[in-house]
Design a protein around this motif. Structure first.
Motif, PDB file in Angstrom:
ATOM      1  N   ARG A 167      44.610  40.413  45.584  1.00  0.00           N
ATOM      2  CA  ARG A 167      44.436  39.973  44.202  1.00  0.00           C
ATOM      3  C   ARG A 167      43.607  40.988  43.419  1.00  0.00           C
ATOM      4  NH1 ARG A 167      45.635  34.880  43.016  1.00  0.00           N
ATOM      5  NH2 ARG A 167      45.225  34.280  45.166  1.00  0.00           N
ATOM      6  N   TYR A 168      42.657  41.638  44.095  1.00  0.00           N
ATOM      7  CA  TYR A 168      41.856  42.653  43.424  1.00  0.00           C
ATOM      8  C   TYR A 168      42.713  43.851  43.028  1.00  0.00           C
ATOM      9  CZ  TYR A 168      37.681  40.089  44.824  1.00  0.00           C
ATOM     10  OH  TYR A 168      36.715  39.119  44.974  1.00  0.00           O
ATOM     11  N   PHE A 169      43.651  44.191  43.897  1.00  0.00           N
ATOM     12  CA  PHE A 169      44.540  45.308  43.588  1.00  0.00           C
ATOM     13  C   PHE A 169      45.372  44.985  42.351  1.00  0.00           C
ATOM     14  CE2 PHE A 169      48.742  47.235  43.745  1.00  0.00           C
ATOM     15  CZ  PHE A 169      48.435  48.579  43.898  1.00  0.00           C
ATOM     16  N   ILE A 170      45.916  43.790  42.276  1.00  0.00           N
ATOM     17  CA  ILE A 170      46.795  43.453  41.166  1.00  0.00           C
ATOM     18  C   ILE A 170      46.003  43.343  39.863  1.00  0.00           C
ATOM     19  CG2 ILE A 170      46.818  40.899  41.077  1.00  0.00           C
ATOM     20  CD1 ILE A 170      49.879  43.246  41.169  1.00  0.00           C
ATOM     21  N   ARG A 171      44.729  42.918  39.947  1.00  0.00           N
ATOM     22  CA  ARG A 171      43.894  42.916  38.737  1.00  0.00           C
ATOM     23  C   ARG A 171      43.700  44.336  38.230  1.00  0.00           C
ATOM     24  NH1 ARG A 171      38.915  39.141  40.795  1.00  0.00           N
ATOM     25  NH2 ARG A 171      40.034  37.152  40.969  1.00  0.00           N
ATOM     26  N   GLY A 172      43.404  45.246  39.175  1.00  0.00           N
ATOM     27  CA  GLY A 172      43.223  46.643  38.783  1.00  0.00           C
ATOM     28  C   GLY A 172      44.503  47.254  38.260  1.00  0.00           C
TER      29      GLY A 172
END
Length: 794
Positions: free
Chosen positions: A133-138
């Motif tokens: 989820r952190y990757f997709i936010r970035g």
């Protein structure tokens, strides 16, 4: 025009670090901690961001019964081949003994294991890997930064459409059903913009079906973790890979994961919708038809741009330049464009509909239609159903598409007879065109309360001076099409709205073009219907036509043009049915310079030129007079073929030559996509014969080869020159009836002879050179050359 309250900009540009470093850091922090909607926690749809997501998907794919059966089938077939080749040892006198059976079963199990390993490896490389989820936010933050720098006016959506979409998504999530997003495809930005919309609305991101040409180092891995799945551009003769793709599609749809793919296949280089590609649609249809998936929701999507980033490269490709291979270098160089101000992106969603309901309704209707001769009923039904699905989606996309200001300005500039147009006249014609778009049921991009004059100024600014020129220092600013080829891309985005009117006006133009008395410029309704039918067949591969029957569509189109004061209809007053007997130009059009009548003709003229060029280029397939002939005098075309790609390349060279010599009015008519469509139509009509089969003995990929059908073979005169007669020339002449005329119109025997002489010269080069192929697809020696020649493979 939509109501002001129905549209809004979805994205706001982020602060730039150089200009506002503190605000930029604050925005980045909000994304990192996941404040509000940025957290992307409460998502409508299936959960996709968790550790082990990719491994779980891979395991589910490998457990699909269709894949297991195919692996077993392929292993058994391979064992049978090895038995025949004697690789498993000789059989006993009394047949296969226990030891031989054990060896066979052992070999079969070994092959199954190997095939499973191959399938698992392919699956791992294919599936999307959205685990963080952190990757997709970035990724969202990064993509928004880039997109809002390029398209400084952001992404615009319809509030009503996205609210309805979210409601459908909630209902689908409860039933564990997928939404299949089917957008049009004009730019690489298409899948980025749809992903951003879904993220911002809190919808589960779709798995994007992408060609593996984008799977290059660094970028490929990034895209795969952002939602891309990789699929080969061509499956060839591989029997395992298509089953693997089907198993993955089944897995996605059975588990309610959203999917996105482009119904046109590749990006449109011309601006208009391409014909549907049925490959990936076939997998979706098969999932539901087989019963492995209960249902899925189809959501056609239209994505429109003020300016498309890749349009310059599109023109280069259409003019014959090789397509550049996707790699990191081209990706980085493309990002340099992101500093430009390209206007806005408009994303529109057609109301999602049930694939199961579509199948049930259409199956009932198609079952009542007769099957094609020689085809199995089930195969015919599925093929028709697949075709109906593809064209239904394209029709939905056209229906929901928004006409952008750049398309309005570009269309006006390309549909005027003059060299340029004054500012006030340009604004007037844009307003007229807006009214015509709405009258046709189309949508015009929301102007946000701005005047048409301001909208025109902004559109001209976005297009830039390389596309739209401006002449100052005159009584009023005058605009002209600096690059008609580039500008045609934007005109083509709205041509579907007026294709019926354009065909009718082109038919009437066949009479108006020659001048004379009013009676001589009048066309009978039967002649009108015949020529409109001819043109609709001619452009079958170019446009997405209305689904209504021709007679009904023609009648309503003529009536609409009559109401608009473009055409005047003459009816039989003695007939109770008031049948239309003749059609002619309306007196209002005659007194106003034919401007509206010309508008519809200008839309079609470039395509008419391309069709005429394609038909004339077929004369290159006539063997030179020195070639071997049958005793009857007919060239031995049945035993000699030409390389189809070489013929198309020469046809493009012919078009460029004719344009610069004044015999072709539109440079965009020489684009290779239009010529390909002409060859496709000619093959369907039986004018040419195309052989695409390779050499089965060597498994080599022979080039496609082409020849004229014997019935369409033109003759030569006593001097060996091509005669302007016969079925092929009659086709050229019939297309030419609606070609653009005027002061620079060139016709007559001298022009015909010169054009055919040029075509014959180019064709002779093909027959003498390396484009000549024998019936088996191998290069052949020209009989005009003497001595032993060395053959080289094409």
């Amino acid at each position: 025009m939509e109501r002001p309250t129905s549209e809004r900009s979805l994205l706001e540009p982020y602060a730039r670090f150089r200009g506002e470093p503190l605000i930029a850091l604050q925005e980045l922090g909000l994304h990192f901690v996941g404040e509000g909607w940025r957290s992307y926690d409460d998502v409508v749809g299936r959960e996709i961001f968790y550790s082990g997501f990719s491994e779980n998907m891979r395991n589910m794919v490998m457990r699909q019964e269709t894949l297991k059966r195919q692996i077993t089938l392929l292993a058994n077939k391979r064992v049978e081949v090895e038995l025949l080749e004697g690789r498993l040892g000789p059989l006993g006198v009394d047949g296969e003994d226990a030891a031989h059976k054990l060896k066979r079963e052992t070999r079969r199990a070994e092959l199954e294991t190997q095939l499973r390993q191959v399938a698992e490896d392919w699956t791992d490389k294919m599936i999307c890997k959205m685990e963080s989820r952190y990757f997709i936010r970035g990724a969202y933050y990064f993509a928004t930064q880039l997109l809002t720098r390029a398209y400084h006016q952001g992404i615009h959506i319809s509030t009503e459409e996205v609210l309805h979409l979210r409601k459908v998504a909630e209902e689908a999530a409860e039933r564990k059903q997928s939404i299949i997003f089917l957008p049009c495809h004009r730019s690489h930005v298409d899948y980025v913009s749809l992903q951003l919309v879904c993220y911002r609305l809190g919808l589960a991101l779709p798995t994007v079906v992408a060609g593996d040409n984008l799977n290059f180092p660094l970028v490929g891995s990034f895209l795969q973790h952002a939602g891309a799945m990789w699929i080969r551009r061509s499956f060839g003769d591989d029997h395992l890979y298509p089953t693997l793709v089907q198993a993955y599609m089944d897995t996605l749809l059975q588990n309610g994961h959203n999917v996105e793919c482009f119904v046109e296949g590749g990006r449109s280089r011309t601006g208009k919708l391409l014909q549907p590609k049925f490959g990936i649609l076939r997998f979706f249809l098969e999932s539901v038809l087989s019963g492995r998936v209960e249902d899925a929701m189809i959501c056609p999507v239209s994505t429109q741009y003020d300016k498309v980033i890749e349009v310059d490269s599109y023109v280069s490709e259409l003019l014959g330049q090789p397509k550049q291979r996707e790699d990191l270098r081209s990706f980085v160089s493309a990002s340099n464009v992101l500093s430009l101000k390209l206007g806005r992106v408009d994303v529109r969603f057609f109301k999602p509909w049930s694939l199961r309901a579509f199948i049930d309704e259409r199956m009932t209707r198609l079952e009542r239609q007769p099957a094609a001769p020689g085809a199995l009923p089930g195969e015919t039904l599925r093929r028709r159903l697949l075709q109906t699905l593809g064209y239904e989606v394209l029709s939905n996309i056209n229906e929901v598409s928004v006409v952008m200001p750049t398309a309005l300005v570009g269309t006006v500039l390309l549909t005027l007879r003059g060299r340029g147009v004054g500012k006030s006249e340009l604004v007037r014609r844009v307003e007229w065109l807006c009214d015509r778009v709405r009258a046709r049921g189309g949508r015009v991009a929301h102007f946000a309360g701005n005047s048409t004059e301001l909208v025109v100024d902004r559109a001209v600014e976005v297009l830039g001076p390389k596309i739209v020129g401006r002449v100052g220092g005159l009584a009023q600013d005058t605009f002209y099409a600096e690059d008609r080829f580039l500008l045609s891309f934007y005109r083509n985005q709205m041509i579907h709205l007026f294709i019926s009117q354009a065909l009718v006006c082109a038919a009437v133009y066949t009479k108006v073009k020659n001048g004379g008395t009013l009676d001589e410029q009048r066309i009978t309704y039967q002649e009108l219907e015949d020529y409109v039918f001819f043109l609709s067949q001619l452009f079958r591969a170019e446009f997405i036509f209305p689904t209504t029957p021709l007679e009904e569509n023609l009648r309503s189109t003529v009536q609409g043009l009559e109401q608009d004061g473009v055409l005047q209809v003459i009816r039989n007053n003695t007939d109770d049915a008031q049948r239309i007997t003749h059609v002619e130009l309306h007196p209002h059009e005659r007194t106003h310079g034919h401007e509206n009548f010309d508008f519809y003709n200008f839309l079609l003229w470039p395509f008419t030129e391309a069709a005429w060029l394609g038909a004339v280029s077929l004369f290159m397939l006539v063997p030179p007079p020195q070639h071997h002939q049958h005793p009857s005098g007919t060239p031995a075309a049945e035993s000699q073929w030409l390389n189809q790609q070489s013929v198309q390349d020469k046809a493009q060279l012919l078009g460029k030559t004719l344009f610069h010599q004044g015999d072709l009015a539109y440079y965009e008519a020489v684009n290779k996509e239009a010529l390909k469509n002409t060859f496709t139509r000619s093959e369907e009509a039986g004018i040419i014969v195309v052989n695409r089969s390779g050499d089965s003995s060597t498994k080599s990929n022979s080039p496609a080869r082409v020849r004229l059908d014997d019935e369409w073979m033109p003759s030569r005169d006593a001097n060996g020159a091509l005669r302007p007669e016969g079925k092929l020339w009659e086709l050229c002449e019939r297309i030419g009836l609606s070609r653009r005329g005027g002061l620079d119109w060139r016709d007559g025997d001298a022009v015909r002879g010169r054009i055919l002489g040029l075509v014959d010269g180019l064709g002779a080069g093909l027959w003498e050179g390396g484009a000549l192929l024998s019936a088996d697809g191998r290069p052949s020696v020209s009989r005009r050359r003497r001595g032993i020649q060395t053959l080289s493979h094409l």
